[in-house]
Scaffold this motif. Structure first.
Motif, PDB file in Angstrom:
ATOM      1  N   ILE A 152       0.856  -1.345  -0.047  1.00  0.00           N
ATOM      2  CA  ILE A 152      -0.008  -0.020  -0.003  1.00  0.00           C
ATOM      3  C   ILE A 152       0.680   1.261  -0.155  1.00  0.00           C
ATOM      4  CG2 ILE A 152      -1.464   1.207   1.366  1.00  0.00           C
ATOM      5  CD1 ILE A 152      -2.842  -1.433   2.344  1.00  0.00           C
ATOM      6  N   ASN A 153       1.996   1.177   0.961  1.00  0.00           N
ATOM      7  CA  ASN A 153       3.027   2.215   0.875  1.00  0.00           C
ATOM      8  C   ASN A 153       3.746   2.461  -0.336  1.00  0.00           C
ATOM      9  OD1 ASN A 153       2.300   2.798   3.546  1.00  0.00           O
ATOM     10  ND2 ASN A 153       4.068   1.739   4.423  1.00  0.00           N
ATOM     11  N   GLU A 154       4.025   1.536  -0.856  1.00  0.00           N
ATOM     12  CA  GLU A 154       4.521   1.553  -2.353  1.00  0.00           C
ATOM     13  C   GLU A 154       3.630   2.099  -3.475  1.00  0.00           C
ATOM     14  OE1 GLU A 154       6.574  -1.606  -5.690  1.00  0.00           O
ATOM     15  OE2 GLU A 154       6.306  -2.317  -3.369  1.00  0.00           O
ATOM     16  N   LEU A 155       2.155   1.526  -3.455  1.00  0.00           N
ATOM     17  CA  LEU A 155       1.494   1.890  -4.134  1.00  0.00           C
ATOM     18  C   LEU A 155       0.968   3.499  -4.121  1.00  0.00           C
ATOM     19  CD1 LEU A 155      -1.044  -1.162  -4.171  1.00  0.00           C
ATOM     20  CD2 LEU A 155       0.331  -0.338  -6.344  1.00  0.00           C
ATOM     21  N   GLU A 156       0.828   3.918  -2.581  1.00  0.00           N
ATOM     22  CA  GLU A 156       0.821   5.314  -2.592  1.00  0.00           C
ATOM     23  C   GLU A 156       1.761   6.179  -2.944  1.00  0.00           C
ATOM     24  OE1 GLU A 156       0.108   5.678   1.667  1.00  0.00           O
ATOM     25  OE2 GLU A 156      -2.107   5.044   1.466  1.00  0.00           O
ATOM     26  N   GLY A 157       3.231   5.616  -2.704  1.00  0.00           N
ATOM     27  CA  GLY A 157       4.424   6.420  -3.356  1.00  0.00           C
ATOM     28  C   GLY A 157       4.334   6.446  -4.919  1.00  0.00           C
ATOM     29  N   GLN A 158       3.880   5.125  -5.563  1.00  0.00           N
ATOM     30  CA  GLN A 158       3.573   5.419  -7.093  1.00  0.00           C
ATOM     31  C   GLN A 158       2.561   6.082  -7.500  1.00  0.00           C
ATOM     32  OE1 GLN A 158       3.005   1.286  -8.272  1.00  0.00           O
ATOM     33  NE2 GLN A 158       5.142   0.704  -7.848  1.00  0.00           N
ATOM     34  N   PHE A 159       1.432   6.338  -6.738  1.00  0.00           N
ATOM     35  CA  PHE A 159       0.212   7.131  -6.885  1.00  0.00           C
ATOM     36  C   PHE A 159       0.655   8.561  -6.947  1.00  0.00           C
ATOM     37  CE2 PHE A 159      -3.304   9.656  -5.093  1.00  0.00           C
ATOM     38  CZ  PHE A 159      -4.338   9.676  -6.192  1.00  0.00           C
ATOM     39  N   HIS A 160       1.283   8.824  -5.767  1.00  0.00           N
ATOM     40  CA  HIS A 160       1.727  10.461  -5.735  1.00  0.00           C
ATOM     41  C   HIS A 160       2.616  10.752  -6.615  1.00  0.00           C
ATOM     42  CE1 HIS A 160      -0.023  10.866  -2.095  1.00  0.00           C
ATOM     43  NE2 HIS A 160       0.597   9.971  -1.293  1.00  0.00           N
ATOM     44  N   GLN A 161       3.868   9.523  -7.321  1.00  0.00           N
ATOM     45  CA  GLN A 161       4.630   9.976  -8.200  1.00  0.00           C
ATOM     46  C   GLN A 161       3.798  10.210  -9.521  1.00  0.00           C
ATOM     47  OE1 GLN A 161       7.865  10.113  -8.039  1.00  0.00           O
ATOM     48  NE2 GLN A 161       8.054  10.838 -10.259  1.00  0.00           N
ATOM     49  N   LYS A 162       2.701   9.471  -9.857  1.00  0.00           N
ATOM     50  CA  LYS A 162       1.977   9.297 -11.104  1.00  0.00           C
ATOM     51  C   LYS A 162       1.114  10.687 -10.862  1.00  0.00           C
ATOM     52  CE  LYS A 162       2.968   5.330 -12.967  1.00  0.00           C
ATOM     53  NZ  LYS A 162       3.806   5.235 -14.102  1.00  0.00           N
ATOM     54  N   ALA A 163       0.706  11.123  -9.722  1.00  0.00           N
ATOM     55  CA  ALA A 163      -0.142  12.348  -9.501  1.00  0.00           C
ATOM     56  C   ALA A 163       0.706  13.309 -10.020  1.00  0.00           C
ATOM     57  CB  ALA A 163      -0.654  12.463  -8.220  1.00  0.00           C
ATOM     58  N   LYS A 164       2.055  13.298  -9.626  1.00  0.00           N
ATOM     59  CA  LYS A 164       3.028  14.648  -9.614  1.00  0.00           C
ATOM     60  C   LYS A 164       3.292  14.581 -11.379  1.00  0.00           C
ATOM     61  CE  LYS A 164       6.404  15.047  -6.803  1.00  0.00           C
ATOM     62  NZ  LYS A 164       7.725  14.687  -6.063  1.00  0.00           N
ATOM     63  N   GLU A 165       3.412  13.282 -12.196  1.00  0.00           N
ATOM     64  CA  GLU A 165       3.739  13.158 -13.353  1.00  0.00           C
ATOM     65  C   GLU A 165       2.440  13.809 -14.142  1.00  0.00           C
ATOM     66  OE1 GLU A 165       4.715   9.300 -14.252  1.00  0.00           O
ATOM     67  OE2 GLU A 165       6.561   9.318 -13.096  1.00  0.00           O
ATOM     68  N   ILE A 166       1.352  13.257 -13.680  1.00  0.00           N
ATOM     69  CA  ILE A 166       0.039  13.879 -14.243  1.00  0.00           C
ATOM     70  C   ILE A 166       0.080  15.304 -14.103  1.00  0.00           C
ATOM     71  CG2 ILE A 166      -2.515  14.054 -14.034  1.00  0.00           C
ATOM     72  CD1 ILE A 166      -2.128  10.997 -13.328  1.00  0.00           C
ATOM     73  N   GLY A 167       0.441  15.987 -13.003  1.00  0.00           N
ATOM     74  CA  GLY A 167       0.335  17.260 -12.787  1.00  0.00           C
ATOM     75  C   GLY A 167       1.321  17.923 -13.725  1.00  0.00           C
ATOM     76  N   MET A 168       2.560  17.127 -13.800  1.00  0.00           N
ATOM     77  CA  MET A 168       3.649  17.965 -14.717  1.00  0.00           C
ATOM     78  C   MET A 168       3.118  17.870 -16.233  1.00  0.00           C
ATOM     79  SD  MET A 168       7.062  16.354 -12.854  1.00  0.00           S
ATOM     80  CE  MET A 168       8.154  16.831 -14.455  1.00  0.00           C
ATOM     81  N   ILE A 169       2.339  16.633 -16.496  1.00  0.00           N
ATOM     82  CA  ILE A 169       1.895  16.577 -17.972  1.00  0.00           C
ATOM     83  C   ILE A 169       0.590  17.450 -18.202  1.00  0.00           C
ATOM     84  CG2 ILE A 169       0.446  14.863 -19.406  1.00  0.00           C
ATOM     85  CD1 ILE A 169       2.277  12.715 -17.979  1.00  0.00           C
ATOM     86  N   GLN A 170      -0.189  17.763 -17.033  1.00  0.00           N
ATOM     87  CA  GLN A 170      -1.154  18.919 -17.197  1.00  0.00           C
ATOM     88  C   GLN A 170      -0.434  20.174 -17.453  1.00  0.00           C
ATOM     89  OE1 GLN A 170      -3.386  18.074 -13.628  1.00  0.00           O
ATOM     90  NE2 GLN A 170      -5.168  16.920 -14.769  1.00  0.00           N
ATOM     91  N   THR A 171       0.456  20.338 -16.633  1.00  0.00           N
ATOM     92  CA  THR A 171       1.264  21.747 -16.847  1.00  0.00           C
ATOM     93  C   THR A 171       1.808  21.848 -18.240  1.00  0.00           C
ATOM     94  OG1 THR A 171       1.936  21.627 -14.496  1.00  0.00           O
ATOM     95  CG2 THR A 171       2.962  23.376 -15.854  1.00  0.00           C
ATOM     96  N   GLU A 172       2.180  20.626 -18.894  1.00  0.00           N
ATOM     97  CA  GLU A 172       2.866  20.522 -20.241  1.00  0.00           C
ATOM     98  C   GLU A 172       1.885  20.666 -21.103  1.00  0.00           C
ATOM     99  OE1 GLU A 172       5.253  17.150 -20.642  1.00  0.00           O
ATOM    100  OE2 GLU A 172       6.665  17.765 -19.245  1.00  0.00           O
TER     101      GLU A 172
END
Length: 203
Positions: A126-146
Motif C-alpha cells: 500500500i505504501n509503495e502503491l501510494e508512493g507510485q500514486f503520488h509519483q503518478k499524480a506528480k507526473e500527471i500534474g507535470m503533464i497537465q502543466t505541459e
C-alpha cells in the motif's frame, strides 16, 4: 308252642331286618369307601399330575434360571466389554480433543503470524502503491502543466503564424513596391542615360 314260634319268627324277622339294615349300612359304608377311594384315587391322580407338572415346571424353571444366569453372565460380560470399549473411545476422544485443541492453538498462532506477515506485506504494498500514486499524480500534474503550456504554445503558434503570415504578406507587398520602385528607377536611369547620350550626340 306256636307263640314261641311266632316269637322266634318275630326275633328272626327283627334279626333279618337288622341284618338287612347292617348289610345296607355296610353297603353304604362300602359305597362311601369306594367313593372315598375313587375320590382319593382322583386326588392322587391330580396330585401325581400336579407333581409331574410341578417337576416339569421346576425343571423348565431351573433351565430358564440357568439360561437367565448364562444370559446375565453374557450380558454382564457384554456390558463390561461395551463399558471398556466406551471408556477406550472416551479416552481416544479425550486424546483427540487434546490434540485438536493443541492443533487449534498452533493454527491460531500460525494464522496470527501469517496475518501479521500479510499485514506487513500489504502495508508495504500500500505504501509503495501510494508512493507510485503520488509519483503518478506528480507526473500527471507535470503533464497537465505541459499540456497547458502546449495549449498556450499552440495558441501562441497560431498567433505567431498569423503574425508571420502578415509579415510575409507585408514583405511581399514591400517586395512588390521595391521591385516597382526599382523598375521605375531603372527606367528613369535608362531614360536619363538615353537623354544624356542623346545630348552628347546632339551637342
Amino acid at each position: 308252642m306256636p307263640a314261641a314260634k311266632d316269637k322266634r319268627k318275630g326275633k328272626n324277622k327283627g334279626k333279618e331286618k337288622d341284618k338287612k339294615k347292617a348289610v345296607k349300612a355296610e353297603d353304604q359304608v362300602i359305597e362311601r369307601a369306594k367313593a372315598n377311594a375313587s375320590l382319593w384315587e382322583a386326588r392322587l391322580e391330580v396330585t401325581e399330575l400336579s407333581r409331574i407338572e410341578y417337576r416339569d415346571t421346576s425343571r423348565r424353571l431351573a433351565k430358564n434360571n440357568e439360561d437367565l444366569k448364562k444370559q446375565q453372565y453374557k450380558l454382564e460380560k457384554d456390558t463390561m466389554s461395551v463399558l471398556s470399549y466406551l471408556k477406550k473411545q472416551d479416552q481416544e476422544k479425550d486424546n483427540l480433543i487434546g490434540k485438536l485443541k493443541q492443533k487449534l492453538v498452533e493454527t491460531k498462532e500460525k494464522a496470527k503470524e501469517e496475518k501479521e506477515k500479510l499485514e506487513q506485506k500489504y502495508t508495504a504494498q500500500i505504501n509503495e502503491l501510494e508512493g507510485q500514486f503520488h509519483q503518478k499524480a506528480k507526473e500527471i500534474g507535470m503533464i497537465q502543466t505541459e499540456l497547458k503550456t502546449i495549449k498556450q504554445f499552440q495558441k501562441r503558434k497560431i498567433q505567431v503564424e498569423k503574425e508571420l503570415d502578415e509579415l510575409k504578406e507585408n514583405l511581399r507587398n514591400s517586395e512588390k513596391k521595391h521591385q516597382e520602385t526599382l523598375r521605375r528607377l531603372e527606367s528613369r536611369f535608362f531614360e536619363e542615360k538615353a537623354i544624356e547620350h542623346c545630348w552628347k550626340k546632339c551637342f
